[in-house]
Motif scaffolding. Structure first.
Motif, PDB file in Angstrom:
ATOM      1  N   ILE A  13      33.958  39.919  41.757  1.00 59.10           N
ATOM      2  CA  ILE A  13      34.983  40.090  40.722  1.00 59.10           C
ATOM      3  C   ILE A  13      36.384  40.241  41.323  1.00 59.10           C
ATOM      4  O   ILE A  13      37.367  40.313  40.583  1.00 59.10           O
ATOM      5  CB  ILE A  13      34.693  41.326  39.839  1.00 59.10           C
ATOM      6  N   THR A  72      29.531  43.200  51.327  1.00 63.67           N
ATOM      7  CA  THR A  72      29.021  43.366  52.687  1.00 63.67           C
ATOM      8  C   THR A  72      27.679  42.644  52.760  1.00 63.67           C
ATOM      9  O   THR A  72      26.716  43.061  52.112  1.00 63.67           O
ATOM     10  CB  THR A  72      28.813  44.861  53.012  1.00 63.67           C
ATOM     11  N   ASN A  82      35.424  46.095  55.388  1.00 65.57           N
ATOM     12  CA  ASN A  82      36.239  47.270  55.077  1.00 65.57           C
ATOM     13  C   ASN A  82      36.300  48.223  56.266  1.00 65.57           C
ATOM     14  O   ASN A  82      37.352  48.740  56.613  1.00 65.57           O
ATOM     15  CB  ASN A  82      35.680  47.978  53.843  1.00 65.57           C
ATOM     16  N   LEU A 262      34.148  54.025  37.861  1.00 64.91           N
ATOM     17  CA  LEU A 262      34.688  53.026  38.790  1.00 64.91           C
ATOM     18  C   LEU A 262      35.749  52.112  38.188  1.00 64.91           C
ATOM     19  O   LEU A 262      36.659  51.672  38.883  1.00 64.91           O
ATOM     20  CB  LEU A 262      33.529  52.162  39.316  1.00 64.91           C
ATOM     21  N   GLY A 263      35.640  51.819  36.924  1.00 69.23           N
ATOM     22  CA  GLY A 263      36.574  50.877  36.304  1.00 69.23           C
ATOM     23  C   GLY A 263      38.021  51.353  36.326  1.00 69.23           C
ATOM     24  O   GLY A 263      38.951  50.555  36.198  1.00 69.23           O
ATOM     25  N   GLU A 278      43.546  49.183  47.258  1.00 69.28           N
ATOM     26  CA  GLU A 278      42.362  48.537  46.690  1.00 69.28           C
ATOM     27  C   GLU A 278      41.652  49.483  45.733  1.00 69.28           C
ATOM     28  O   GLU A 278      41.719  50.707  45.889  1.00 69.28           O
ATOM     29  CB  GLU A 278      41.398  48.110  47.797  1.00 69.28           C
ATOM     30  N   ALA A 279      40.960  48.900  44.762  1.00 68.93           N
ATOM     31  CA  ALA A 279      40.176  49.714  43.829  1.00 68.93           C
ATOM     32  C   ALA A 279      39.015  50.351  44.579  1.00 68.93           C
ATOM     33  O   ALA A 279      38.604  49.871  45.637  1.00 68.93           O
ATOM     34  CB  ALA A 279      39.651  48.817  42.711  1.00 68.93           C
ATOM     35  N   HIS A 281      35.986  50.497  43.366  1.00 67.45           N
ATOM     36  CA  HIS A 281      34.748  49.760  43.094  1.00 67.45           C
ATOM     37  C   HIS A 281      34.521  48.599  44.063  1.00 67.45           C
ATOM     38  O   HIS A 281      35.431  48.152  44.755  1.00 67.45           O
ATOM     39  CB  HIS A 281      34.709  49.256  41.641  1.00 67.45           C
ATOM     40  N   SER A 283      32.377  44.633  44.696  1.00 67.19           N
ATOM     41  CA  SER A 283      32.578  43.268  44.208  1.00 67.19           C
ATOM     42  C   SER A 283      31.701  42.915  43.004  1.00 67.19           C
ATOM     43  O   SER A 283      31.766  41.792  42.504  1.00 67.19           O
ATOM     44  CB  SER A 283      32.304  42.281  45.345  1.00 67.19           C
ATOM     45  N   ALA A 284      30.888  43.862  42.548  1.00 61.45           N
ATOM     46  CA  ALA A 284      30.023  43.701  41.364  1.00 61.45           C
ATOM     47  C   ALA A 284      29.601  42.242  41.158  1.00 61.45           C
ATOM     48  O   ALA A 284      29.948  41.629  40.136  1.00 61.45           O
ATOM     49  CB  ALA A 284      30.742  44.247  40.116  1.00 61.45           C
ATOM     50  N   PRO A 285      28.837  41.655  42.081  1.00 59.58           N
ATOM     51  CA  PRO A 285      28.570  40.213  42.055  1.00 59.58           C
ATOM     52  C   PRO A 285      28.005  39.691  40.735  1.00 59.58           C
ATOM     53  O   PRO A 285      28.292  38.554  40.352  1.00 59.58           O
ATOM     54  CB  PRO A 285      27.560  40.002  43.193  1.00 59.58           C
ATOM     55  N   VAL A 293      35.063  42.301  33.627  1.00 65.66           N
ATOM     56  CA  VAL A 293      35.216  43.677  34.149  1.00 65.66           C
ATOM     57  C   VAL A 293      36.617  44.237  33.931  1.00 65.66           C
ATOM     58  O   VAL A 293      37.577  43.501  33.670  1.00 65.66           O
ATOM     59  CB  VAL A 293      34.861  43.763  35.657  1.00 65.66           C
ATOM     60  N   ASN A 294      36.686  45.533  34.099  1.00 63.25           N
ATOM     61  CA  ASN A 294      37.908  46.285  33.854  1.00 63.25           C
ATOM     62  C   ASN A 294      38.903  46.115  35.021  1.00 63.25           C
ATOM     63  O   ASN A 294      38.573  46.436  36.163  1.00 63.25           O
ATOM     64  CB  ASN A 294      37.491  47.762  33.736  1.00 63.25           C
ATOM     65  N   TYR A 334      34.774  45.998  27.996  1.00 62.23           N
ATOM     66  CA  TYR A 334      33.544  46.564  27.408  1.00 62.23           C
ATOM     67  C   TYR A 334      33.256  48.004  27.823  1.00 62.23           C
ATOM     68  O   TYR A 334      32.768  48.814  27.034  1.00 62.23           O
ATOM     69  CB  TYR A 334      32.348  45.665  27.783  1.00 62.23           C
ATOM     70  N   ASP A 335      33.563  48.314  29.116  1.00 60.40           N
ATOM     71  CA  ASP A 335      33.203  49.632  29.642  1.00 60.40           C
ATOM     72  C   ASP A 335      34.052  50.748  29.037  1.00 60.40           C
ATOM     73  O   ASP A 335      33.716  51.926  29.170  1.00 60.40           O
ATOM     74  CB  ASP A 335      33.334  49.645  31.171  1.00 60.40           C
TER      75      ASP A 335
HETATM   76  P1  NAD Z   1      30.100  47.882  42.666  1.00 63.12           P
HETATM   77  O1  NAD Z   1      31.205  48.857  42.548  1.00 63.12           O
HETATM   78  O2  NAD Z   1      30.461  46.501  43.035  1.00 63.12           O
HETATM   79  O3  NAD Z   1      29.345  47.788  41.255  1.00 63.12           O
HETATM   80  C1  NAD Z   1      28.493  48.770  40.718  1.00 63.12           C
HETATM   81  C2  NAD Z   1      28.549  48.709  39.189  1.00 63.12           C
HETATM   82  O4  NAD Z   1      29.728  49.377  38.758  1.00 63.12           O
HETATM   83  C3  NAD Z   1      28.661  47.313  38.596  1.00 63.12           C
HETATM   84  O5  NAD Z   1      27.421  46.703  38.430  1.00 63.12           O
HETATM   85  C4  NAD Z   1      29.356  47.587  37.293  1.00 63.12           C
HETATM   86  O6  NAD Z   1      28.427  48.012  36.334  1.00 63.12           O
HETATM   87  C5  NAD Z   1      30.268  48.732  37.630  1.00 63.12           C
HETATM   88  N1  NAD Z   1      31.635  48.281  37.946  1.00 63.12           N
HETATM   89  C6  NAD Z   1      32.189  48.094  39.173  1.00 63.12           C
HETATM   90  N2  NAD Z   1      33.452  47.685  39.053  1.00 63.12           N
HETATM   91  C7  NAD Z   1      33.720  47.612  37.734  1.00 63.12           C
HETATM   92  C8  NAD Z   1      34.868  47.248  36.986  1.00 63.12           C
HETATM   93  N3  NAD Z   1      36.006  46.873  37.551  1.00 63.12           N
HETATM   94  N4  NAD Z   1      34.764  47.268  35.632  1.00 63.12           N
HETATM   95  C9  NAD Z   1      33.641  47.640  35.028  1.00 63.12           C
HETATM   96  N5  NAD Z   1      32.520  48.001  35.682  1.00 63.12           N
HETATM   97  C10 NAD Z   1      32.566  47.999  37.018  1.00 63.12           C
HETATM   98  O7  NAD Z   1      29.032  48.499  43.666  1.00 63.12           O
HETATM   99  P2  NAD Z   1      27.783  47.821  44.415  1.00 63.12           P
HETATM  100  O8  NAD Z   1      27.035  46.993  43.431  1.00 63.12           O
HETATM  101  O9  NAD Z   1      27.107  48.920  45.105  1.00 63.12           O
HETATM  102  O10 NAD Z   1      28.420  46.889  45.525  1.00 63.12           O
HETATM  103  C11 NAD Z   1      28.548  45.462  45.435  1.00 63.12           C
HETATM  104  C12 NAD Z   1      29.162  44.944  46.723  1.00 63.12           C
HETATM  105  O11 NAD Z   1      30.481  45.468  46.869  1.00 63.12           O
HETATM  106  C13 NAD Z   1      28.408  45.345  47.980  1.00 63.12           C
HETATM  107  O12 NAD Z   1      28.347  44.258  48.862  1.00 63.12           O
HETATM  108  C14 NAD Z   1      29.253  46.471  48.573  1.00 63.12           C
HETATM  109  O13 NAD Z   1      29.111  46.534  49.978  1.00 63.12           O
HETATM  110  C15 NAD Z   1      30.632  46.008  48.169  1.00 63.12           C
HETATM  111  N6  NAD Z   1      31.635  47.099  48.115  1.00 63.12           N
HETATM  112  C16 NAD Z   1      32.879  46.776  48.537  1.00 63.12           C
HETATM  113  C17 NAD Z   1      33.889  47.708  48.447  1.00 63.12           C
HETATM  114  C18 NAD Z   1      35.257  47.325  48.928  1.00 63.12           C
HETATM  115  O14 NAD Z   1      35.485  46.179  49.283  1.00 63.12           O
HETATM  116  N7  NAD Z   1      36.212  48.249  48.972  1.00 63.12           N
HETATM  117  C19 NAD Z   1      33.646  48.979  47.903  1.00 63.12           C
HETATM  118  C20 NAD Z   1      32.363  49.255  47.442  1.00 63.12           C
HETATM  119  C21 NAD Z   1      31.355  48.303  47.553  1.00 63.12           C
END
Ligand code: NAD
Length: 362
Positions: A13, A72, A82, A262-263, A278-279, A281, A283-285, A293-294, A334-335
């Motif tokens: 995202i 990652t 990171n 996280l949003g 950076e946020a 959260h 990358s919520a693939p 996403v938010n 949505y969140d």
């Molecule tokens: P994530 O934060 O990507 O997502 C977890 C859940 O949080 C999502 O499924 C979603 O429901 C919610 N979410 C996250 N961001 C949101 C947003 N902007 N709006 C609404 N809902 C949101 O965590 P993860 O699934 O554990 O990690 C996915 C990938 O991201 C992994 O590869 C991890 O290593 C990486 N990661 C990167 C960073 C960074 O680059 N700073 C930080 C954390 C995780």
């Protein structure tokens, strides 16, 4: 004045929330020449490297970057981008504000605190010894020889280094941050009653540095277990928290949870010369490319970036616009709706447009 800032869209995202943040920042009128740089999966596909030298060069040159989250890859032998960025650029301070905004799922209406986490030491340095390995066995034997304390032979070991240098540096950073942003109190958080030579050293360093700020900033000490409870019950009692790496990681997530998740949680990693915003959260693939996403966390990271480059008015303008859109709860993702299936929820870019409209209407 035109600022030159490195822009890293990142993975999943990332490109969507970065686009939203970029548009909102530009709407404040601050002139920025963005230098786009690759990191993460796209960088790996195009250059064979997760963190290309060109990207590092761009950040070192521009000193400021706005970065999307990066996936990652698991089990590929690649280190987290990171972690590499923090280590290579010596970004020793991780800043995570936790602030309540009306319209979010914040558990209290009036939280406004800053978590400052030491980024370079502690159990995160990755010095570990696997259970049963010859190194673990040797180390267990050495430790028993020096301490006369027994460690079970089927133990794994992780090393927790904490230095005076890094402790004093992060604590001074916290006090300077408090002064710059008109904060009143710095609370140092440790478990110094149990780990005297690591957390105890961090606390000693804090007591020493705090003396330089007497009569300007209030200094307070807390134990990490106690503060976890107090933050849940009385978060309003805190202002700036400064913690070693591991506690900082845990407590900053707790604080993100307190203010709605996280949003809406922004962040920054800073060194003496370089700052990456950076946020919190990832990358919520699963949401990649869905415009769902938010974008708030990334936009609020942009607010932090504007303050960092001393564009205070623009930062305030953008934060106020975000605040209004959140409060109205109409053009939000949505969140932020009472039900995630609410059909009135808007997409990432539509929420950004609502924020831009607020800026333009003022
Ligand atoms: P994530 O934060 O990507 O997502 C977890 C859940 O949080 C999502 O499924 C979603 O429901 C919610 N979410 C996250 N961001 C949101 C947003 N902007 N709006 C609404 N809902 C949101 O965590 P993860 O699934 O554990 O990690 C996915 C990938 O991201 C992994 O590869 C991890 O290593 C990486 N990661 C990167 C960073 C960074 O680059 N700073 C930080 C954390 C995780």
């Amino acid at each position: 004045m035109v600022y030159r800032i490195t822009l890293i869209p990142g993975d999943g995202i990332g490109p969507e929330v970065i686009l939203a943040a970029k548009r909102c920042i530009e709407a404040t009128g601050v002139k920025i020449e963005w230098e786009e740089a690759l990191a993460g999966e796209e960088a790996l596909n195009k250059t064979g490297e997760l963190l290309p030298k060109q990207t590092l060069y761009s950040i070192e040159k521009n000193k400021v970057a706005l970065k999307g989250p990066i996936t990652t890859p698991i089990g590929t032998g690649f280190r987290s981008v990171n972690v590499s960025l923090r280590q290579t650029l010596d970004l020793y301070a991780c800043i995570r504000p936790a602030k309540s905004y009306e319209g979010t799922k914040s558990l209290y209406p009036d939280i406004d605190l800053i978590v400052i986490r030491e980024n370079t030491e502690d159990l995160y340095v990755g010095i570990e010894f696997e259970k049963g390995s010859s190194q673990a066995k040797d180390l267990i034997a050495e430790i028993e020889k020096y301490t006369q304390k027994r460690i079970r032979s089927d133990s794994g070991l992780s090393i927790k280094p904490i230095s005076s240098f890094a402790s004093e540096r992060i604590i001074r950073f916290a006090f300077e941050y408090a002064l710059r942003f008109a904060r009143k109190k710095v609370t140092v958080v440790t478990k110094a009653n149990i780990m005297k030579f690591t957390d105890g050293l961090f606390l000693e360093s804090a007591r020493k540095v705090a003396k330089e700020y007497t009569n300007r900033i209030i200094f307070e000490e807390a134990l990490v277990d106690n503060i976890a409870m107090q933050l849940v019950q009385k978060p309003k009692n805190f202002d700036v928290l400064v913690l070693p790496n591991l506690y900082g990681d845990i407590i900053s997530d707790l604080c993100a949870g307190l203010v709605g998740g996280l949003g809406v949680a922004p962040g920054a990693n800073l060194g003496d010369k370089i700052a990456i915003f950076e946020a919190v959260h990832g990358s919520a693939p699963k949401y990649k490319g869905l415009n769902k996403v938010n974008p708030t966390a990334m936009i609020l990271s942009g607010v932090m970036m504007l303050k960092h480059i001393k564009e205070e008015k623009a930062a305030q303008k953008l934060e106020n616009a975000v605040k209004e859109v959140l409060k109205e709860a109409k053009f939000v993702t949505y969140d932020l709706k009472s039900s995630p299936n609410d059909p009135t929820a808007v997409g990432t870019q539509e929420m950004a447009e609502a924020i831009i409209k607020k800026i333009k209407d003022r």
